[in-house]
Structures are given as C-alpha cells and as structure tokens.
Design an enzyme around this catalytic site. Structure first.
Site, PDB file in Angstrom:
ATOM      1  N   GLU A 178       0.842  -1.207   0.000  1.00  0.00           N
ATOM      2  CA  GLU A 178       0.000   0.000   0.000  1.00  0.00           C
ATOM      3  C   GLU A 178       0.869   1.245   0.000  1.00  0.00           C
ATOM      4  O   GLU A 178       2.100   1.149   0.076  1.00  0.00           O
ATOM      5  CB  GLU A 178      -0.934  -0.028   1.216  1.00  0.00           C
ATOM      6  CG  GLU A 178      -0.190  -0.207   2.532  1.00  0.00           C
ATOM      7  CD  GLU A 178      -1.098  -0.340   3.745  1.00  0.00           C
ATOM      8  OE1 GLU A 178      -1.798  -1.369   3.831  1.00  0.00           O
ATOM      9  OE2 GLU A 178      -1.084   0.566   4.587  1.00  0.00           O
TER      10      GLU A 178
ATOM     11  N   LYS B  43       2.816   4.614   1.114  1.00  0.00           N
ATOM     12  CA  LYS B  43       3.380   5.196   2.336  1.00  0.00           C
ATOM     13  C   LYS B  43       3.113   6.690   2.268  1.00  0.00           C
ATOM     14  O   LYS B  43       3.715   7.418   1.477  1.00  0.00           O
ATOM     15  CB  LYS B  43       4.879   4.909   2.439  1.00  0.00           C
ATOM     16  CG  LYS B  43       5.484   5.547   3.688  1.00  0.00           C
ATOM     17  CD  LYS B  43       6.704   4.807   4.139  1.00  0.00           C
ATOM     18  CE  LYS B  43       7.388   5.331   5.381  1.00  0.00           C
ATOM     19  NZ  LYS B  43       6.840   6.379   6.140  1.00  0.00           N
TER      20      LYS B  43
ATOM     21  N   ASP C 113       2.941  10.594   3.192  1.00  0.00           N
ATOM     22  CA  ASP C 113       3.882  11.502   3.839  1.00  0.00           C
ATOM     23  C   ASP C 113       3.083  12.542   4.629  1.00  0.00           C
ATOM     24  O   ASP C 113       2.927  13.680   4.210  1.00  0.00           O
ATOM     25  CB  ASP C 113       4.755  12.169   2.769  1.00  0.00           C
ATOM     26  CG  ASP C 113       5.983  12.806   3.372  1.00  0.00           C
ATOM     27  OD1 ASP C 113       6.200  12.612   4.583  1.00  0.00           O
ATOM     28  OD2 ASP C 113       6.708  13.498   2.650  1.00  0.00           O
TER      29      ASP C 113
ATOM     30  N   TYR D 193      -5.435   3.311   7.635  1.00  0.00           N
ATOM     31  CA  TYR D 193      -4.887   2.138   6.958  1.00  0.00           C
ATOM     32  C   TYR D 193      -4.628   0.964   7.903  1.00  0.00           C
ATOM     33  O   TYR D 193      -4.061  -0.045   7.486  1.00  0.00           O
ATOM     34  CB  TYR D 193      -3.601   2.473   6.206  1.00  0.00           C
ATOM     35  CG  TYR D 193      -2.621   3.342   6.984  1.00  0.00           C
ATOM     36  CD1 TYR D 193      -2.069   2.917   8.172  1.00  0.00           C
ATOM     37  CD2 TYR D 193      -2.245   4.589   6.498  1.00  0.00           C
ATOM     38  CE1 TYR D 193      -1.179   3.704   8.880  1.00  0.00           C
ATOM     39  CE2 TYR D 193      -1.346   5.384   7.198  1.00  0.00           C
ATOM     40  CZ  TYR D 193      -0.817   4.946   8.382  1.00  0.00           C
ATOM     41  OH  TYR D 193       0.052   5.726   9.076  1.00  0.00           O
TER      42      TYR D 193
ATOM     43  N   LYS E 130      11.325   2.864   0.544  1.00  0.00           N
ATOM     44  CA  LYS E 130      11.335   4.325   0.381  1.00  0.00           C
ATOM     45  C   LYS E 130      11.785   4.709  -1.020  1.00  0.00           C
ATOM     46  O   LYS E 130      12.773   4.190  -1.531  1.00  0.00           O
ATOM     47  CB  LYS E 130      12.308   4.938   1.385  1.00  0.00           C
ATOM     48  CG  LYS E 130      11.872   4.799   2.831  1.00  0.00           C
ATOM     49  CD  LYS E 130      11.115   5.987   3.319  1.00  0.00           C
ATOM     50  CE  LYS E 130      12.042   7.131   3.650  1.00  0.00           C
ATOM     51  NZ  LYS E 130      11.375   8.223   4.309  1.00  0.00           N
TER      52      LYS E 130
ATOM     53  N   CYS F 142      29.524  42.845   3.016  1.00  0.00           N
ATOM     54  CA  CYS F 142      28.110  42.488   3.181  1.00  0.00           C
ATOM     55  C   CYS F 142      27.292  43.176   2.085  1.00  0.00           C
ATOM     56  O   CYS F 142      27.401  44.390   1.909  1.00  0.00           O
ATOM     57  CB  CYS F 142      27.628  42.935   4.559  1.00  0.00           C
ATOM     58  SG  CYS F 142      25.846  42.794   4.760  1.00  0.00           S
TER      59      CYS F 142
ATOM     60  N   CYS G 278      25.088  46.066   3.867  1.00  0.00           N
ATOM     61  CA  CYS G 278      25.599  47.262   4.558  1.00  0.00           C
ATOM     62  C   CYS G 278      27.064  47.543   4.236  1.00  0.00           C
ATOM     63  O   CYS G 278      27.659  48.445   4.825  1.00  0.00           O
ATOM     64  CB  CYS G 278      25.401  47.119   6.070  1.00  0.00           C
ATOM     65  SG  CYS G 278      26.422  45.820   6.799  1.00  0.00           S
TER      66      CYS G 278
ATOM     67  N   CYS H  19      28.518  38.851   8.555  1.00  0.00           N
ATOM     68  CA  CYS H  19      28.582  40.309   8.604  1.00  0.00           C
ATOM     69  C   CYS H  19      28.621  40.661  10.083  1.00  0.00           C
ATOM     70  O   CYS H  19      27.706  40.326  10.826  1.00  0.00           O
ATOM     71  CB  CYS H  19      27.339  40.898   7.942  1.00  0.00           C
ATOM     72  SG  CYS H  19      27.133  42.632   8.336  1.00  0.00           S
TER      73      CYS H  19
ATOM     74  N   CYS I 237      23.338  46.484  10.522  1.00  0.00           N
ATOM     75  CA  CYS I 237      23.079  45.899   9.199  1.00  0.00           C
ATOM     76  C   CYS I 237      21.567  45.773   8.993  1.00  0.00           C
ATOM     77  O   CYS I 237      20.896  45.072   9.751  1.00  0.00           O
ATOM     78  CB  CYS I 237      23.746  44.530   9.083  1.00  0.00           C
ATOM     79  SG  CYS I 237      23.326  43.678   7.546  1.00  0.00           S
TER      80      CYS I 237
HETATM   81  S1  IVH Z   1       1.624   1.299   9.247  1.00  0.00           S
HETATM   82  C1  IVH Z   1       4.360   0.059  12.559  1.00  0.00           C
HETATM   83  N1  IVH Z   1       1.025   2.163   6.870  1.00  0.00           N
HETATM   84  O1  IVH Z   1       4.977   5.650   8.464  1.00  0.00           O
HETATM   85  C2  IVH Z   1       3.267   0.377  11.648  1.00  0.00           C
HETATM   86  N2  IVH Z   1       2.369   3.547   8.262  1.00  0.00           N
HETATM   87  O2  IVH Z   1       7.453   4.621   9.776  1.00  0.00           O
HETATM   88  C3  IVH Z   1       3.271   1.782  11.260  1.00  0.00           C
HETATM   89  N3  IVH Z   1       2.937   5.698   7.265  1.00  0.00           N
HETATM   90  O3  IVH Z   1       4.262   6.610  11.737  1.00  0.00           O
HETATM   91  C4  IVH Z   1       2.033   2.202  10.672  1.00  0.00           C
HETATM   92  N4  IVH Z   1       1.874   5.390   5.368  1.00  0.00           N
HETATM   93  O4  IVH Z   1       3.030   7.828   9.875  1.00  0.00           O
HETATM   94  C5  IVH Z   1       1.683   2.434   8.026  1.00  0.00           C
HETATM   95  N5  IVH Z   1       0.381   2.826   4.766  1.00  0.00           N
HETATM   96  C6  IVH Z   1       1.013   3.077   5.894  1.00  0.00           C
HETATM   97  C7  IVH Z   1       1.705   4.294   6.108  1.00  0.00           C
HETATM   98  C8  IVH Z   1       2.375   4.471   7.318  1.00  0.00           C
HETATM   99  C9  IVH Z   1       2.621   6.234   6.094  1.00  0.00           C
HETATM  100  C10 IVH Z   1       3.780   6.349   8.272  1.00  0.00           C
HETATM  101  C11 IVH Z   1       3.135   6.449   9.616  1.00  0.00           C
HETATM  102  C12 IVH Z   1       4.099   5.841  10.592  1.00  0.00           C
HETATM  103  C13 IVH Z   1       5.368   5.777   9.796  1.00  0.00           C
HETATM  104  C14 IVH Z   1       6.161   4.559  10.218  1.00  0.00           C
END
Ligand code: IVH
Length: 680
Positions: free
Chosen positions: A116, A118, A120, A227, A323, A416, A419, A434, A440
């Site tokens: 699934e 990840k 951010d 999730y 990642k 600088c 100034c 500076c 300044c």
């Molecule tokens: S599972 C240990 N699923 O990643 C299980 N985490 O490094 C952790 N994150 O703090 C949660 N997408 O903020 C999970 N599909 C996903 C995620 C996810 C982003 C983040 C989450 C967590 C961090 C863990």
C-alpha cells in the site's frame, strides 16, 4: 550500503554525533548541510553497524529516539498499543532479506504481503467506543502522544459516529494536506507575506498543532485516510487486505473513498518480484497522485500471524517501508547570490533556470556555505543537479564539471551586500558573517521576521514582506516597536486598508501573552533552539530569574552545555538586549510562566532526574516514568553527574556501570517502589 565502514566503537559514536548534528540542522534550524539521500545513507550505515554490534548500541543513538515529543498545550495520552515506526528498505536485497526473514520466522516457504502507499503525513490514532469517536491522538514518541481529539473532529471526512456494533475500535492512519490544498494555503500565505510552508507535511503538522480548533476549522483541506487497526473488540478482521473494505464499510475514510486516484493504490503481493513490480507501478503514478507519498509499505497480510511475532522496540518484524529516493532534476545555475541571515551568517544561494520538480517550480536552492560551493566545484552557468527530498528547501547536489565554457570559480564577496561592512570568518567556522550586528539592515529585518515568525511569537498576518515594508518606512526597528503601531501608521504602507490593518493589530494583540519559552525563542539568542528555550523556561520560571542566573546555573540545567550557557548568560547581560526586553514588557508583552508540573512537596523524587535501566517486573517503563513524573521528577536517558538516581531492573545495561563510576545512587526495584510510595 557500503558507503562508509564503521570499524570501532569510537567511529560508531562519532557517527551518532554526526547524525544528531544533521538532525538538529534539519529539524531545529531548517538549514540542512547534506542532501536527504546522504542523510539516509548515514542512518543506514548506523543501522547496519548496530545490527553487527548490538553491544555498542547507545541509548542516545539517533535510532533509539524516533518521533517527536508531545505537543505543548495538549494533554498527554499513553498509547495502549505503541505507535511503532517501520523498518526501511532502499534496495532489492534488503527487501529479499526481509521476505526471507519473515518466512523463516513463520516457518513458511511463501507468504502473502499487502502493498500500500506510504503517506507523507502525520500518523494519528482514533478510538471509537461503541461507535462514538472518543479520542484522537498523535504518535508523539510512539508511547505517549498528544490528545488532538478536538482538532481531528474538525476534519470533515472523519465521522464522529460509525454504524457498527463493534465495542472498541482503534484505527491508525495519516492526516495530510492534499497537494492542491497545500498550494492554495501557501498562495494565501504569500499574499499576506507570511513564511511559506516548506511541504504539505509541515503545513499539516502546523495546522494540527493549532491549539484553537476554530482556527483549524478555517484552514481548508486537511484530510485523513486510515490504513490500520490497532485494537478491535470483538475481532472482525483477520487480513490486512480486508482492513480497507471493512473501514470503508463503516464510513471511515480510506483510499477507497479518496477521489482522483489514477488507480487502486494497493495490491496483494506474493513474492519479492511482485513487490518490485508494485513499487514500479506506484512510482510511475507518483506525480499524478493528489497527495505526497514517500514510498510504499508491505505488511504481512495475515494479521493473526503478524501478531504472533513480537515487534522490536522500534518496529514490527512483519512490515517494511520501501522508500523512494528524493526526486532530482538538472537545470542551469544562472548565478550565485548571497543572503544575509538574522545572525549575520552569509549563505550563498543558487539562482536557477526555473524547473519543475516534485510538483513545484524551483528557481532557487541553497548552497549552504562557501566551502560547500568549492568542495562540489559549483560555478555560475554550470548545469547542476537539484534534489528535493520529501521536503524543505531544494538542494544543489552536484554540478556537471564538463559544462562547456565554465566560468571561473566563485568566491564569497568581501563585503556584506546589505551594509558593505567587510565580512569576517572565524577559524573553526565554515560561515562568513557580517559583523555589523546592530547596524546591518538585513540582519535587523531578518531578526524582526524571526520574532514574528513560526519560530517566534507566530503572529498572525505579519510576515517578512510586511516586516520589510515596516522597516523600510521607518516604522519598526525593534520588536517592541511593533506593539506601538497604529492604524494610521499602517495606512501609510502600500496596499494596507482598513481590514488588513485591523487584522495586523489584532494579530499583535493576540500575541502579547506568549509562553516564556516562546518569548525566549523569539528573542533569537545564539544557539537557543526550541528544546533549549523550553529547558531555560522550565528551570528559570521567570525573566527576572534568567537575568540573575550565572553561567554555572545555566550549565546545571540538564541538556545545556558550556557554549550555550555562556551565550545565554551573555545575552542576559547585554545592555541592548536588556533594553529591548524592557521595552517589550513596557509595550504590554507579558510572558506566561511555564505550567507548573505537579510536585509532591518533600517527595524524594520531586525535582529529581532519574534514569531507568533494565526491565522492572512490577510495571512497564512508561508506567514507571508516569509515576516518577507524578511525583515531580523527570526521566532522562543518559546517566550524568546531574542524575539523582539510577533505577535498576532485570538485566541492566551499561548505565549501571556508569552510575557506579560517577557515584550516582542506585535503586533496585524494591527500593524504588518503597521510595515511590503510594502515589499511583
Ligand atoms: S503502518 C508500525 N502504513 O509511516 C506500523 N504507516 O514509519 C506503522 N505511514 O508513523 C504504521 N503510510 O506515519 C503504516 N500505509 C502506511 C503508512 C504508514 C505512512 C507512516 C506512519 C508511521 C510511519 C512509520
């Protein structure tokens, strides 16, 4: 990854220090010196070293302290199920090793994993009791988070009730700001001249941290997907791939309900090849996703099997994050200009031919300092490689030394740019400065912008653009001048009308009562970041006390060393600094003393600094910490001369030795319980 070899314990410790240093530059000072990729590589070396030499692992290693502290102003909540982090993989062999390891642990030849996105964003946990949303908590340090229930209730996708007979359901997910909303929010901020958010994650974090949920409700776009399931009574779901359907059927937001996705962003995978093919697909749609992701996650599909394998202290053994690297692009470096910071540090800046990268147009990137420019041999007119990790300011990673007709090497100007004062450089420092601290104009403007900005009083409706105009029109020279502004003053500035003047004045009025910690931060004392400001505020309690304290007093505060102590002491003995402080107080700025922590007067643990080592049989570490704190003590990680007691449980680590060496009193569990008394 083989970038660097760590052979001795001393090299290991040096690497820990180095990572902490970059961590601080990145998170506290927003001035990273190395690229995200280089940082990740250092962490990988550290993790590998710790895997090879578990006996070296220090409690202060960066790997032992993932996550953030709970937020100021929110109640702290202990997670029933810890919110762990995920092990990371960057290379195929790391994925293979993971797959094989889980197969071995479960004594199987093949396993199914669920791939699934990840996200951010910011992890949250939401608890529904008998269908009612009762609590939402941030991850915090993984064990203790902040209660943000009121804020999460303003996210319209999160239902306050779910239609289910399920008694207890704790769901895990991510709060985030979709890219479009992020761009809209920044465009608004730009119009108001406020500092822009570096990336959607910071913007979402900044919004969630708002103490007033009404303010949050005004910020549009913050949303959430869930999730995972941390607790379910009775148990309804046994497979990760059923989690989404189940949560969706209850009306909870998941990827299923998210509009505008180019394809279904999850898949059951049965081999490492499947995993690679899944990540390829997701990577190819990454630019067209309506939100930021930084990789994909693979979780063992069978939740029952997953829960049969206990996690490490940091992460589950049955899930891994793959990642994506930072996104990079080549463009031409038009010229190198320099910027003057609030402390006079001169930073070279790359002015670039605008280029699209990770969803935004980039025309400037930091070059950090002159040494960096020379080390990478970056010259005007070169083709340069720009990187944007999940966030912050883009960086110049490298330049193409074969660019035809290269210019001469670049040098820092002698004076600088603001100034004309000749620049200076300390022997040990990389930065040119500076030295004209008070005269300044650029330093003054930057200090004022810091004072009103996110790291200062965070005054609404006042940003760098307005500060510049106020300074250039002679209306504001010192922070205290801000509080004497009138509508008439503001009307003399271009574009300021009744409504905006009112907003500015009410922003100032609302900022007059900062916490002492915030005021200390806003004053911009050298070396004082948020952590130090908090410690100073807690230790001193008042501004008067800060003025009375000696260098030795400052050094006596846990976490404050000699250099910082003397910088703080110097500031509180500098006549200009004190004059400005007095002017601020006279203008009505009244810092709130730090919230008094409950202290049981006379209790042996009141004001004590305690280190725990080994396993206690009567309670968990978190419980022990809570009980110590309830008596007014604090729990720290490292044993030093300032430690009051070291509490020793079963199989203690090197902390016991250190305590003996330093003569710190050691308590065994029975003695600890006796001193703790009947306080729970
Ligand atoms: S599972 C240990 N699923 O990643 C299980 N985490 O490094 C952790 N994150 O703090 C949660 N997408 O903020 C999970 N599909 C996903 C995620 C996810 C982003 C983040 C989450 C967590 C961090 C863990």
């Amino acid at each position: 990854m083989g970038v660097r070899k760590v052979e001795t314990k001393a090299e290991y410790e040096k690497l820990c220090d180095e990572i902490w240093h970059h961590n601080r530059l990145y998170f506290q000072e927003a001035k990273p010196e190395i690229s995200d990729g280089a940082f990740d590589a250092l962490v990988t070396v550290l993790e590998e070293t710790e895997r090879d030499h578990p006996e070296w692992v220090s409690p202060t290693s960066p790997t032992q302290r993932v996550g953030e502290k709970p937020l100021e102003g929110f109640a702290e909540i202990v997670h029933k199920e810890p919110m762990l982090s995920l092990e990371k993989a960057f290379q195929v062999d790391e994925l293979t090793a993971f797959y094989d390891r889980v197969c071995r642990l479960l004594d199987r030849n093949h396993l199914e994993f669920f791939g699934e996105l990840k996200m951010d964003g910011l992890a949250i946990s939401a608890i529904y009791q008998n269908g009612q949303l009762v609590q939402a908590v941030t991850r915090g340090d993984g064990h203790v988070g902040s209660d943000i229930t009121q804020n999460v209730k303003t996210i319209k996708e999160v239902p306050l009730r779910i239609s289910s007979d399920i008694e207890l359901l704790e769901v895990r997910g991510e709060v985030f700001l979709p890219t479009k909303s992020f761009e809209r929010m920044n465009a608004e901020r730009e119009k108001e001249g406020l500092a822009l958010w570096a990336n959607p994650r910071n913007a979402a974090a900044g919004s969630l941290k708002l103490l007033d949920p009404r303010e949050l409700a005004k910020r549009e776009g913050l949303t959430c997907v869930f999730y995972g399931i941390a607790q379910q009574t009775p148990v309804k779901v046994h497979k990760q791939h059923q989690v989404f359907q189940f949560l969706h059927s209850l009306g909870l937001p998941t990827w299923i309900s998210f509009k505008g996705l180019p394809l279904v962003p999850y898949r059951l995978v049965k081999s490492v090849d499947d995993m690679i093919s899944f990540q390829d697909t997701i990577k190819s749609i990454r630019p067209s996703l309506p939100f930021a992701i930084d990789g994909v996650v693979f979780k063992l599909d069978s939740l029952d099997e997953a829960s049969s394998i206990p996690p490490t202290i940091k992460h589950p053994r049955t899930a891994i994050a793959w990642k994506f690297g930072a996104e990079q692009v080549w463009t031409r470096l038009r010229e190198i200009t320099v910027q003057v910071g609030r402390t006079g540090v001169i930073t070279p800046v790359a002015e670039l031919e605008p280029v699209e990268l990770a969803g935004s147009t980039i025309s400037r990137a930091t070059l950090h300092n002159e040494d960096e420019v020379h080390r990478k041999d970056i010259r005007p007119n070169d083709m340069v490689l720009i990187e944007k990790g999940g966030d912050v300011i883009p960086k110049v990673v490298a330049s193409d030394h074969t660019t035809p007709n290269r210019a001469a090497p670049w040098h820092m100007p002698k004076e600088c740019p603001a100034c004309n004062t000749p620049l200076v450089k300390d022997e040990e420092e990389v930065a040119w400065r500076c030295p004209n601290r008070t005269g300044c104009p650029e330093q003054t403007i930057r200090s004022l912008a810091h004072f009103v900005g996110k790291d200062g009083l965070d005054i609404e409706h006042i940003g760098e653009k307005l500060i510049r105009a106020l300074f250039e029109n002679g209306l504001v020279k010192h922070p205290s001048d801000l509080f004497h502004l009138t509508k008439e003053n503001l009307f003399t500035l271009e574009g300021i009308k009744e409504k905006s003047a009112e907003n500015i004045l009410s922003g100032l009025q609302a900022a007059k009562n900062p916490s002492l910690e915030t005021l200390i931060m806003a004053l911009g004392i050298r070396y004082v970041g948020t952590g130090t400001a908090k410690r100073l505020a807690e230790a001193a309690g008042t501004l008067d006390r800060l003025q009375e304290m000696s260098c030795v007093d400052f050094e006596g505060i846990e976490g404050i060393g000699h250099e910082v102590a003397s910088a703080v002491h110097d500031a509180f003995h500098d006549s200009l600094f004190l004059a400005e402080l007095t002017a601020l107080l006279k203008a009505g700025v009244t810092p709130r003393p730090p919230e008094k922590r409950e202290v049981i007067v006379g209790h042996p643990f009141a004001h004590a600094s305690i280190v725990l080592t080994g396993t206690l049989s009567s309670m968990t570490r978190t419980e022990a910490a809570k009980r110590i704190e309830a008596c007014g003590g604090s729990v720290t990680d490292t044993v030093s001369k300032k430690t009051s007691y070291v509490v020793v449980g079963e199989s203690p680590g090197s902390k016991l030795e250190k305590a003996r060496k330093l003569g710190v009193p050691v308590l065994d569990e029975a003695e600890f319980l006796k001193l703790l008394g009947n306080t729970s």
